[in-house]
Scaffold this active site. Sequence first.
Site, short mmCIF file in Angstrom:
data_model
loop_
_atom_site.label_atom_id
_atom_site.label_comp_id
_atom_site.label_asym_id
_atom_site.label_seq_id
_atom_site.Cartn_x
_atom_site.Cartn_y
_atom_site.Cartn_z
N SER A 107 26.45 46.14 32.57
CA SER A 107 27.83 45.66 32.62
C SER A 107 27.97 44.26 32.02
CB SER A 107 28.29 45.63 34.08
OG SER A 107 29.54 44.97 34.21
N TYR A 130 33.77 44.53 28.35
CA TYR A 130 35.15 44.22 28.71
C TYR A 130 35.73 43.37 27.59
CZ TYR A 130 34.58 45.77 33.57
OH TYR A 130 34.37 46.51 34.71
N THR A 156 35.14 49.69 28.20
CA THR A 156 35.95 50.02 29.37
C THR A 156 37.41 49.70 29.07
OG1 THR A 156 34.15 49.68 30.93
CG2 THR A 156 36.38 49.49 31.79
N LYS A 252 35.43 54.40 28.02
CA LYS A 252 35.37 54.69 29.46
C LYS A 252 36.69 54.33 30.14
CE LYS A 252 32.61 53.58 33.58
NZ LYS A 252 33.62 52.89 34.40
N HIS A 276 37.49 54.34 37.39
CA HIS A 276 36.81 53.10 37.78
C HIS A 276 36.32 53.18 39.23
CE1 HIS A 276 36.20 49.13 35.79
NE2 HIS A 276 35.84 48.78 37.00
#
Length: 377
Positions: A107, A130, A156, A252, A276
Amino acid sequence: MTTILEINDLKELAQRRVPKMFFDYANSGAWTESTYRANEADFAKIKLRQRVLVDMTDRTLETTMIGQKVSMPVALAPTGLTGMQHADGEILAAQAAEEFGIPFTLSTMSICSIEDVAAATTKPFWFQLYVMRDRDFVLSLIDRAKTAGCSALVLTLDLQILGQRHKDLRNGLSAPPKFTPKHIYQMATRPGWCFGMLGTKRRSFGNIVGHAKGVGDLSSLASWTNEQFDPRLSWKDVAWIREKWGGKLILKGILDKEDAAMAAETGADAIVVSNHGGRQLDGAPSSIAALPGIADVVGDKIEIHLDGGIRSGQDVLKALCLGAQGTYIGRPFLYGLGALGKPGVTKALEIIRNELDITMALCGKRDIKDAGPHLLY
């Protein structure tokens, strides 16, 4: 370890070993948590066909996800603050996934940095991105992922603004934790966790602190994070990121058929049907409930993965039967990590694999690639 038979056993052990604020972070959803609960509950409604007197020998779970060979159709999902479940958590999880032959996804909001994980592994892992307002920082993350040899970028799409998670606010969650009496008590009752954290230098957001403009320490991190998630993110940004990345791209956060159709036109390699983990739009459908409709629309146009609610190998098989080519687990491996560190992640994967293998056999199949709706009752 011999008494750990299912993912829930790891969950219960993790709850006893991880400070409440961090266990709750992994074990919660937005607002009323209705979507979080539905992610699990809706899997239980799906029934399997039991078949008998068929050859169950020489079974295989091997397949591919975005062209990459995997020992079973499961990847470790990108999860924030993984290194707060256990010291050096991302490194340990990545090593366990590598040894198991499945993808690990790091992440953006990890504790261990891209470079930390790359130095501790021997095979490429995936990186989740992100999109921040600071596009120079986004480009820097992409370049760092390239340098580290990451084999896929997982973009994402469903965190343009942050869903409210009551438990995190009530717990005063932060990384590292604040030193209020409440937080000190939570940590003092988890001495094993504390000793682990004392033995590592990785206690903050390794991909951000020291890399983003104006974020040189923890005091400046919170305000930067609150300002940086970009509510203007659009399909044009997806095209821009795809061009800058130039490699395998996974989108995603798709939960709607219209969005799935648009995602299939971007040239991405796969989409992840995901809400999520129930942590964004409370009241949205579960991932498994949304999957069949999305598969009907784009199943012949783009590879489909599923994330959310998987707690067993049976859940993996059900997702494959309804149109997914791959699945992701987040909480199951976090429970294993919090419970036992790296051996706990391996144990979680062993549980999933065993359940998937036996269920496939009892449904009359020997090759996981033969999973389909005909296995459902």
